[in-house]
Design a protein around this motif. Structure first.
Motif, short mmCIF file in Angstrom:
data_model
loop_
_atom_site.label_atom_id
_atom_site.label_comp_id
_atom_site.label_asym_id
_atom_site.label_seq_id
_atom_site.Cartn_x
_atom_site.Cartn_y
_atom_site.Cartn_z
N MET A 62 0.77 -1.19 0.18
CA MET A 62 -0.15 -0.14 0.03
C MET A 62 0.73 1.17 0.08
O MET A 62 1.96 1.26 0.69
N VAL A 63 0.52 2.21 -1.00
CA VAL A 63 1.37 3.53 -0.71
C VAL A 63 0.32 4.65 -0.58
O VAL A 63 -0.85 4.79 -0.91
N LEU A 64 0.55 5.31 0.33
CA LEU A 64 -0.26 6.77 0.95
C LEU A 64 0.13 7.81 -0.12
O LEU A 64 1.21 8.47 -0.23
N ALA A 65 -0.94 8.31 -0.56
CA ALA A 65 -0.71 9.77 -1.21
C ALA A 65 -1.93 10.62 -0.62
O ALA A 65 -2.95 10.15 -0.36
N VAL A 66 -1.45 11.86 -0.24
CA VAL A 66 -2.42 13.00 -0.04
C VAL A 66 -2.74 13.61 -1.05
O VAL A 66 -1.93 14.29 -1.63
N VAL A 67 -4.07 14.03 -1.39
CA VAL A 67 -4.65 14.93 -2.53
C VAL A 67 -4.99 16.10 -1.89
O VAL A 67 -5.71 16.09 -1.09
N LEU A 68 -4.42 17.35 -2.69
CA LEU A 68 -4.79 18.61 -2.20
C LEU A 68 -5.29 19.30 -3.17
O LEU A 68 -4.67 19.39 -4.40
N ASP A 69 -6.71 20.10 -3.14
CA ASP A 69 -7.23 20.76 -4.27
C ASP A 69 -6.44 22.11 -4.36
O ASP A 69 -6.20 22.47 -3.44
N CYS A 70 -6.24 22.80 -5.61
CA CYS A 70 -5.87 23.72 -5.82
C CYS A 70 -6.19 24.50 -6.93
O CYS A 70 -6.69 23.85 -8.08
N ALA A 71 -6.04 25.69 -7.17
CA ALA A 71 -6.46 26.50 -8.59
C ALA A 71 -5.59 26.43 -9.53
O ALA A 71 -5.64 26.29 -10.86
N ASP A 72 -4.26 26.74 -9.03
CA ASP A 72 -3.21 26.87 -10.07
C ASP A 72 -1.73 25.75 -9.33
O ASP A 72 -1.59 25.92 -8.49
N LEU A 73 -1.77 24.86 -10.52
CA LEU A 73 -0.91 23.76 -10.08
C LEU A 73 0.63 24.21 -9.92
O LEU A 73 1.36 23.71 -9.04
N ASP A 74 0.93 25.22 -10.87
CA ASP A 74 2.55 25.70 -10.70
C ASP A 74 2.67 26.63 -9.53
O ASP A 74 3.77 26.20 -8.74
N ARG A 75 1.70 27.32 -9.01
CA ARG A 75 1.79 28.25 -7.81
C ARG A 75 1.86 27.09 -6.73
O ARG A 75 2.78 27.32 -5.74
N TYR A 80 9.88 19.05 -1.26
CA TYR A 80 9.71 18.17 -2.13
C TYR A 80 10.12 18.45 -3.58
O TYR A 80 10.54 19.64 -3.38
N GLN A 81 10.24 17.68 -4.38
CA GLN A 81 10.33 17.80 -5.91
C GLN A 81 8.89 17.64 -6.58
O GLN A 81 8.54 16.64 -6.27
N ALA A 82 8.80 18.71 -7.61
CA ALA A 82 7.60 18.34 -8.57
C ALA A 82 7.98 17.57 -9.59
O ALA A 82 9.14 17.82 -10.29
N GLU A 83 7.19 16.75 -10.05
CA GLU A 83 7.21 16.18 -11.44
C GLU A 83 7.04 17.17 -12.25
O GLU A 83 6.33 18.12 -12.25
N PRO A 84 7.78 17.16 -13.74
CA PRO A 84 7.51 18.18 -14.59
C PRO A 84 6.01 18.45 -14.85
O PRO A 84 5.33 17.44 -14.99
N SER A 85 5.57 19.63 -15.05
CA SER A 85 4.29 20.15 -15.51
C SER A 85 3.88 19.44 -16.83
O SER A 85 4.55 19.13 -17.52
N SER A 86 2.64 19.16 -16.84
CA SER A 86 2.14 18.51 -18.15
C SER A 86 0.43 19.24 -18.17
O SER A 86 -0.01 19.92 -17.22
N PRO A 87 -0.17 19.01 -19.39
CA PRO A 87 -1.49 19.39 -19.61
C PRO A 87 -2.46 18.73 -18.61
O PRO A 87 -3.66 19.27 -18.56
N SER A 88 -2.26 17.97 -17.63
CA SER A 88 -2.99 17.04 -17.01
C SER A 88 -3.65 18.30 -15.73
O SER A 88 -3.15 19.17 -15.52
N ARG A 89 -4.51 17.70 -15.03
CA ARG A 89 -5.09 18.52 -13.90
C ARG A 89 -4.53 18.22 -12.59
O ARG A 89 -4.89 18.53 -11.47
N TYR A 90 -3.28 17.16 -12.58
CA TYR A 90 -2.62 16.70 -11.41
C TYR A 90 -1.26 17.10 -11.61
O TYR A 90 -0.86 17.30 -12.59
N ARG A 91 -0.67 17.02 -10.36
CA ARG A 91 0.78 17.38 -10.30
C ARG A 91 1.29 16.66 -9.13
O ARG A 91 0.99 16.86 -7.96
N ARG A 92 2.17 15.74 -9.28
CA ARG A 92 2.69 14.95 -8.18
C ARG A 92 4.10 15.89 -7.52
O ARG A 92 5.01 16.16 -8.17
#
Length: 121
Positions: free
Chosen positions: A1-14, A25-37
């Motif tokens: 099992m892997v735990l991930a916490v999901v946080l809603d936001c308006a602007d992924l980059d910000r 932490y380090q962010a994965e490269p941005s993409s057109p997706s509505r998610y950012r790890r």
């Protein structure tokens, strides 16, 4: 099992910039997706998954992050400089714990806590 916490936001980059600064932490490269790890630098630990949503936060979070730190004043200054908004004028004190409540750029609450001295040892 892997735990991930999901946080809603308006602007992924910000939000990625803010939370990477707060957590180291380090962010994965941005993409057109509505998610950012966001992940710890070594890749092991709890993932923070940012989720872009169209609606704005309206009420208090039902779940929030607690950041336990050895120096409340120093961490309060650091997260404030990164863009956090402090919601408590004075630290809340309870059973030797001291903490402030903050809001991130999307008004999601989180706490910065200093544990009792006995837990620091």
């Amino acid at each position: 099992m892997v735990l991930a916490v999901v946080l809603d936001c308006a602007d992924l980059d910000r939000s990625a910039t803010f939370w990477c600064g707060v957590l180291g932490y380090q962010a994965e490269p941005s993409s057109p997706s509505r998610y950012r790890r966001l992940l710890p630098p070594d890749g092991s630990g709890v993932e923070l998954l940012l989720q872009r949503v169209p609606e704005h936060k309206v009420t208090k979070n039902r779940m929030h992050l607690d950041l336990r730190v050895p120096d409340l004043d120093a961490e309060t200054a650091r997260v404030s400089a990164l863009g956090a908004r402090r919601l408590t004028a004075e630290p809340i004190q309870e059973h030797g714990w001291a903490w402030h409540v903050f809001a991130d750029p999307d008004d999601n609450e989180f706490c910065v806590l200093q544990p009792p001295a006995a837990l620091d040892e």
